[in-house]
Design an enzyme around this catalytic site. Structure first.
Site, PDB file in Angstrom:
ATOM      1  N   HIS A  45       0.876  -1.186   0.000  1.00 38.92           N
ATOM      2  CA  HIS A  45       0.000   0.000   0.000  1.00 38.92           C
ATOM      3  C   HIS A  45       0.904   1.224   0.000  1.00 38.92           C
ATOM      4  CE1 HIS A  45      -2.561  -3.215   1.469  1.00 38.92           C
ATOM      5  NE2 HIS A  45      -3.624  -2.474   1.220  1.00 38.92           N
ATOM      6  N   SER A 102       6.824   5.986   2.406  1.00 41.10           N
ATOM      7  CA  SER A 102       7.631   4.768   2.547  1.00 41.10           C
ATOM      8  C   SER A 102       8.352   4.351   1.255  1.00 41.10           C
ATOM      9  CB  SER A 102       6.774   3.625   3.086  1.00 41.10           C
ATOM     10  OG  SER A 102       5.600   3.441   2.326  1.00 41.10           O
ATOM     11  N   GLU A 120      -0.298   0.441  -5.549  1.00 42.81           N
ATOM     12  CA  GLU A 120      -1.177   1.516  -5.094  1.00 42.81           C
ATOM     13  C   GLU A 120      -2.433   1.512  -5.959  1.00 42.81           C
ATOM     14  OE1 GLU A 120      -1.527   3.737  -2.563  1.00 42.81           O
ATOM     15  OE2 GLU A 120      -3.333   4.314  -3.648  1.00 42.81           O
ATOM     16  N   ASN A 145      -4.198  -4.377  -6.683  1.00 43.82           N
ATOM     17  CA  ASN A 145      -4.467  -4.696  -5.292  1.00 43.82           C
ATOM     18  C   ASN A 145      -3.227  -5.274  -4.594  1.00 43.82           C
ATOM     19  OD1 ASN A 145      -5.453  -5.606  -2.870  1.00 43.82           O
ATOM     20  ND2 ASN A 145      -7.314  -6.496  -3.753  1.00 43.82           N
ATOM     21  N   GLY A 146      -2.714  -4.552  -3.615  1.00 40.65           N
ATOM     22  CA  GLY A 146      -1.501  -4.975  -2.923  1.00 40.65           C
ATOM     23  C   GLY A 146      -1.675  -6.253  -2.112  1.00 40.65           C
ATOM     24  N   ASP A 166       0.811  -1.731   4.803  1.00 37.33           N
ATOM     25  CA  ASP A 166       0.389  -0.484   5.453  1.00 37.33           C
ATOM     26  C   ASP A 166      -0.940   0.007   4.869  1.00 37.33           C
ATOM     27  OD1 ASP A 166       0.423   1.937   6.858  1.00 37.33           O
ATOM     28  OD2 ASP A 166       1.681   2.925   5.353  1.00 37.33           O
TER      29      ASP A 166
HETATM   30  N1  SAM Z   1       2.792   3.233   2.901  1.00 37.15           N
HETATM   31  C1  SAM Z   1       2.580   4.654   2.629  1.00 37.15           C
HETATM   32  C2  SAM Z   1       3.630   5.452   3.340  1.00 37.15           C
HETATM   33  O1  SAM Z   1       4.061   5.047   4.438  1.00 37.15           O
HETATM   34  O2  SAM Z   1       4.054   6.481   2.827  1.00 37.15           O
HETATM   35  C3  SAM Z   1       1.196   5.115   3.040  1.00 37.15           C
HETATM   36  C4  SAM Z   1       0.080   4.254   2.558  1.00 37.15           C
HETATM   37  S1  SAM Z   1      -1.550   4.741   3.020  1.00 37.15           S
HETATM   38  C5  SAM Z   1      -1.621   4.383   4.731  1.00 37.15           C
HETATM   39  C6  SAM Z   1      -2.549   3.457   2.310  1.00 37.15           C
HETATM   40  C7  SAM Z   1      -2.641   3.518   0.777  1.00 37.15           C
HETATM   41  O3  SAM Z   1      -3.206   2.292   0.299  1.00 37.15           O
HETATM   42  C8  SAM Z   1      -3.543   4.603   0.231  1.00 37.15           C
HETATM   43  O4  SAM Z   1      -2.810   5.397  -0.660  1.00 37.15           O
HETATM   44  C9  SAM Z   1      -4.665   3.849  -0.520  1.00 37.15           C
HETATM   45  O5  SAM Z   1      -5.087   4.514  -1.694  1.00 37.15           O
HETATM   46  C10 SAM Z   1      -3.993   2.547  -0.847  1.00 37.15           C
HETATM   47  N2  SAM Z   1      -4.850   1.356  -1.015  1.00 37.15           N
HETATM   48  C11 SAM Z   1      -6.038   1.075  -0.432  1.00 37.15           C
HETATM   49  N3  SAM Z   1      -6.418  -0.187  -0.707  1.00 37.15           N
HETATM   50  C12 SAM Z   1      -5.427  -0.730  -1.458  1.00 37.15           C
HETATM   51  C13 SAM Z   1      -5.200  -2.023  -2.013  1.00 37.15           C
HETATM   52  N4  SAM Z   1      -6.098  -3.014  -1.848  1.00 37.15           N
HETATM   53  N5  SAM Z   1      -4.079  -2.240  -2.718  1.00 37.15           N
HETATM   54  C14 SAM Z   1      -3.156  -1.250  -2.884  1.00 37.15           C
HETATM   55  N6  SAM Z   1      -3.302  -0.012  -2.379  1.00 37.15           N
HETATM   56  C15 SAM Z   1      -4.427   0.251  -1.670  1.00 37.15           C
END
Ligand code: SAM
Length: 287
Positions: A45, A102, A120, A145-146, A166
């Site tokens: 994520h 991150s 993302e 999808n992560g 995350d």
């Molecule tokens: N890891 C990042 C950092 O530390 O800079 C912050 C991530 S943020 C908490 C969560 C992110 O996950 C959001 O940008 C959201 O759009 C994305 N997201 C939500 N569901 C997701 C999924 N199933 N797969 C990938 N990304 C997803």
């Protein structure tokens, strides 16, 4: 299945949760970089990769004030924070008041021989992420999808790796998706380092409070690997998220001591009397 995407990390960049998560991530990446052998980094994520503490989004709730700003305002912090602060400074040389995410942090520490995979889902954040790393051929970005990523990536050819999980935890089902994702990953790659972040949310206000506890219990009991569990309460008076935690599976050598130092200092900064953080190590089952 419809995935809700209302969460935008720009509103939360640099908050106390980012401090805990990014410090932990940086320390892990540094430790793995000590051996020449390549490793891979997976961010399930990833977010947009770079934010601004001056943006309207960041200043809506000014979450960074109780996070990174506290550290920046301190004249002297312990050495354990030095790499984090140095990377922050580096990010801010190209743009004042930037706050790196991150993927950017991991991209700075990893070497030419390492490989990075960023996932993302949000279309806007994905475009920013992709643009930020378009010139870096070690990195693949994916608008997918992560939670599904580890199945296809693991086991990595290098047999060394760090995975950051995350998610936004917008939906309660994400707590069990994290567990399933970990299970998929560990089944294929049992020696990898896995970092799972989760929020601490007041039980009275949300069922997510017990969902995160349940998730941590499941992780601790399911996996035989060594696990470090860290919790940091940043603001016990907060109505919503009052702190956050991380489970680190296969923690690199020295991480426990480093995080102890770091969290004691963060608590000191806030002037808290009673214990506002906890660190526990579950050693490998030998039976
Ligand atoms: N890891 C990042 C950092 O530390 O800079 C912050 C991530 S943020 C908490 C969560 C992110 O996950 C959001 O940008 C959201 O759009 C994305 N997201 C939500 N569901 C997701 C999924 N199933 N797969 C990938 N990304 C997803």
């Amino acid at each position: 299945k419809v995935i809700m995407l209302s969460y935008r990390h720009a509103f939360h960049a640099g908050n106390h949760a980012d401090v805990l998560k990014h410090l932990t991530l940086i320390l892990c990446c540094i430790q793995l970089s000590k051996k020449e052998k390549p490793f891979c980094y997976i961010d399930t994520h990833a977010g947009a990769g770079m934010y601004s503490l001056e943006s309207d989004a960041a200043n809506k709730n000014r979450e960074y004030v109780n996070g990174i700003q506290k550290l920046l305002d301190t004249p002297a912090s312990p050495d354990v924070f030095a790499p984090y602060l140095a990377l922050l400074k580096k990010a801010q040389t190209s743009r004042a008041h930037a706050y790196p995410g991150s993927p950017w942090l991991a991209a700075q520490i990893t070497r030419a021989q390492d490989k990075l995979h960023f996932y993302e889902l949000h279309p806007t954040d994905y475009q920013m992420l992709k643009r930020l790393f378009s010139n870096d051929n070690r990195i693949s970005t994916s608008n997918q999808n992560g939670y599904q990523s580890l199945k296809s990536l693991f086991p990595p050819a290098t047999r060394r790796g760090i995975t950051l999980i995350d998610p936004p935890y917008e939906q309660e089902s994400e707590y069990s998706e994290v567990f399933t994702t970990l299970k998929d990953g560990i089944k294929r790659f049992s020696t990898g380092v896995y970092l799972v972040w989760y929020p601490l949310i007041k039980r009275e206000n949300s069922s997510k409070g017990s969902a995160s506890e349940k998730m941590v219990k499941r992780i601790l009991s399911e996996f035989n690997q060594e696990q470090l569990h860290v919790r940091y309460i940043a603001d016990s008076q907060a109505k919503g998220m009052y702190g956050s935690g991380m489970v680190i599976i296969n923690p690199p050598w020295g991480l426990e001591d480093q995080l102890k130092q770091a969290l004691s200092f963060l608590c000191e900064l806030k002037g808290c009397q009673h214990s506002e953080h906890s660190i526990s190590l579950k050693t490998m089952d030998t039976n």
